[in-house]
Design an enzyme around this catalytic site. Structure first.
Site, PDB file in Angstrom:
ATOM      1  N   THR A 190      11.245  13.507 -26.517  1.00 42.50           N
ATOM      2  CA  THR A 190      12.554  13.500 -25.865  1.00 42.50           C
ATOM      3  C   THR A 190      12.956  14.928 -25.538  1.00 42.50           C
ATOM      4  O   THR A 190      12.674  15.844 -26.307  1.00 42.50           O
ATOM      5  CB  THR A 190      13.593  12.873 -26.823  1.00 42.50           C
ATOM      6  OG1 THR A 190      13.255  11.514 -27.030  1.00 42.50           O
ATOM      7  CG2 THR A 190      15.003  12.977 -26.270  1.00 42.50           C
ATOM      8  N   ARG A 218      14.205  -2.143 -24.970  1.00 45.84           N
ATOM      9  CA  ARG A 218      14.709  -1.375 -26.105  1.00 45.84           C
ATOM     10  C   ARG A 218      15.460  -0.135 -25.617  1.00 45.84           C
ATOM     11  O   ARG A 218      15.036   0.551 -24.705  1.00 45.84           O
ATOM     12  CB  ARG A 218      13.554  -0.967 -27.009  1.00 45.84           C
ATOM     13  CG  ARG A 218      13.949  -0.137 -28.247  1.00 45.84           C
ATOM     14  CD  ARG A 218      13.833   1.340 -28.017  1.00 45.84           C
ATOM     15  NE  ARG A 218      14.058   2.113 -29.252  1.00 45.84           N
ATOM     16  CZ  ARG A 218      14.115   3.427 -29.296  1.00 45.84           C
ATOM     17  NH1 ARG A 218      13.994   4.136 -28.198  1.00 45.84           N
ATOM     18  NH2 ARG A 218      14.318   4.049 -30.451  1.00 45.84           N
ATOM     19  N   ILE A 219      16.607   0.134 -26.213  1.00 45.74           N
ATOM     20  CA  ILE A 219      17.403   1.316 -25.894  1.00 45.74           C
ATOM     21  C   ILE A 219      17.540   2.155 -27.153  1.00 45.74           C
ATOM     22  O   ILE A 219      17.861   1.643 -28.224  1.00 45.74           O
ATOM     23  CB  ILE A 219      18.791   0.924 -25.350  1.00 45.74           C
ATOM     24  CG1 ILE A 219      18.633   0.217 -24.001  1.00 45.74           C
ATOM     25  CG2 ILE A 219      19.693   2.155 -25.207  1.00 45.74           C
ATOM     26  CD1 ILE A 219      19.906  -0.395 -23.473  1.00 45.74           C
ATOM     27  N   GLY A 220      17.287   3.448 -27.030  1.00 41.67           N
ATOM     28  CA  GLY A 220      17.357   4.337 -28.174  1.00 41.67           C
ATOM     29  C   GLY A 220      18.659   5.114 -28.234  1.00 41.67           C
ATOM     30  O   GLY A 220      19.674   4.734 -27.646  1.00 41.67           O
ATOM     31  N   THR A 240      17.118  14.365 -31.341  1.00 35.51           N
ATOM     32  CA  THR A 240      15.819  13.752 -31.098  1.00 35.51           C
ATOM     33  C   THR A 240      15.253  13.295 -32.423  1.00 35.51           C
ATOM     34  O   THR A 240      15.592  13.830 -33.472  1.00 35.51           O
ATOM     35  CB  THR A 240      14.859  14.735 -30.411  1.00 35.51           C
ATOM     36  OG1 THR A 240      13.587  14.102 -30.226  1.00 35.51           O
ATOM     37  CG2 THR A 240      14.638  15.997 -31.241  1.00 35.51           C
ATOM     38  N   GLY A 241      14.385  12.290 -32.384  1.00 35.03           N
ATOM     39  CA  GLY A 241      13.786  11.786 -33.618  1.00 35.03           C
ATOM     40  C   GLY A 241      13.710  10.274 -33.587  1.00 35.03           C
ATOM     41  O   GLY A 241      13.486   9.673 -32.541  1.00 35.03           O
ATOM     42  N   ILE A 242      13.934   9.628 -34.714  1.00 31.36           N
ATOM     43  CA  ILE A 242      13.906   8.174 -34.784  1.00 31.36           C
ATOM     44  C   ILE A 242      15.232   7.659 -34.246  1.00 31.36           C
ATOM     45  O   ILE A 242      16.281   7.829 -34.861  1.00 31.36           O
ATOM     46  CB  ILE A 242      13.667   7.686 -36.218  1.00 31.36           C
ATOM     47  CG1 ILE A 242      12.311   8.203 -36.731  1.00 31.36           C
ATOM     48  CG2 ILE A 242      13.709   6.160 -36.284  1.00 31.36           C
ATOM     49  CD1 ILE A 242      12.004   7.819 -38.160  1.00 31.36           C
ATOM     50  N   GLY A 243      15.183   7.030 -33.082  1.00 27.89           N
ATOM     51  CA  GLY A 243      16.394   6.652 -32.386  1.00 27.89           C
ATOM     52  C   GLY A 243      17.320   5.759 -33.185  1.00 27.89           C
ATOM     53  O   GLY A 243      18.538   5.955 -33.202  1.00 27.89           O
TER      54      GLY A 243
END
Length: 325
Positions: A190, A218-220, A240-243
């Site tokens: 990202t 899927r939406i983060g 940024t990272g695990i949404g």
């Protein structure tokens, strides 16, 4: 007080063994985009225009997971998302599910500027893009050989896969469902940018293609205001990272709230959110404050990042204590 800018190309379990052919182009992209942002700030461009400009450039260079470099869904399609926010007015715009728009961040800006809404997605966002006359290309433009290979690797391992993961052997995966949730569901790659001018005006923007082999639809966190992107009078943040973890923790908004209600510095607030309030190995962020401070905090192995300030400081780095310049 002075201008400052920071940008990222994703945080996660970036291996120290990342080969030079994958590492060096990304470092050069960060350096190139940082120079663009610094030049724009020095020419008195507004922070909102600066973050859009920088993220557009990051989207156009396919070394990160956004725009041209966007990873693929489990159906082999591209679903890009982005958001942008102005700290002064707290106006913001966001988009998801884009498959033909060249620069998602600019469509998010148009949502902010030319609609009564904040967030448009999928067919509605694509229709709005056509109405606004923004540049679009056939979705095949975004489907690169590298990302087809990444998708095939992820499907072979039956998992959602992070952008920089090396090829996975099926026999190394045990309890695949748990593994995919714990280690694979990360938005490494990202891109985002935050900026502040010498008058304390702030802005933030973030853009991504999502996850390798993610479920279509899927939406983060990237387009979720307050999670992946936030800006107000105190600071501007891009995460940024695990949404899913970032959404649950409202990471970007929490940094601003801690500054506002606890009176902590930007670095203290960012470190509190990243190291005390989110899952270890799940998140990174870049942020700037109204007074020109910069924070680039992460609890992952590394984060592709760069920053510069008016007093002459400049940094491009990936891992802790590994400044490139």
């Amino acid at each position: 007080m002075g201008w400052a800018i920071a940008l990222h190309g994703g945080a996660g379990d970036i291996p120290y063994s990342l080969p030079p052919e994958r590492r060096l182009p990304r470092e050069e992209t960060l350096r190139h985009c940082l120079q663009i942002g610094v030049k724009a700030l020095k020419s008195n461009m507004t922070p909102l225009d600066v973050v859009e400009l920088v993220v557009r450039e990051l989207e156009n260079i396919p070394h990160f997971n956004a725009g041209r470099g966007s990873v693929l869904t489990n159906k082999g399609t591209v679903e890009m998302e982005a958001s942008i926010m102005d700290g002064n007015t707290m106006k913001c715009g966001a988009v998801s599910g884009l498959s033909t728009v060249v620069n998602a961040v600019s469509l998010a800006r148009l949502v902010m500027d030319h609609t009564p809404h904040i967030y448009l997605a999928f067919d509605g966002a694509e229709e709005f893009a056509r109405q606004q006359g923004v540049e679009t290309l056939d979705s095949s433009h975004f489907i690169t050989p590298e990302n087809i290979e990444r998708l095939n690797q992820a499907k072979d391992a039956n998992r959602v896969q992070i952008d920089y993961t090396q090829p996975i052997q099926k026999d190394t995966i045990k309890n695949e469902t748990e593994t995919s949730l714990a280690n694979g569901d990360s938005q490494i790659g990202t891109v985002g940018c935050v900026a502040v001018d010498s008058n304390g005006n702030l802005a933030s923007a973030t853009s991504t293609g999502g996850l390798v082999n993610k479920m279509a639809g899927r939406i983060g966190d990237t387009p979720v205001i307050g999670a992946g992107t936030y800006a107000n009078e105190f600071c501007a943040v891009s995460a940024t990272g695990i949404g899913e973890a970032i959404i649950r923790a409202t990471v970007a908004r929490d940094v601003a709230a801690i500054m506002e209600f606890k009176g902590l510095s930007l670095k203290e607030a960012a470190d509190c959110v990243v190291h005390e309030r989110t899952l270890k190995g799940a998140v990174g962020l870049v942020a700037v404050s109204a007074s020109g401070e910069v924070a680039m905090s992460y609890n992952t192995t590394g984060m592709f990042r760069a920053c510069a300030t008016e007093d002459g400081y400049s940094e491009v780095a990936i891992w802790p204590n590994t400044k490139v310049e």
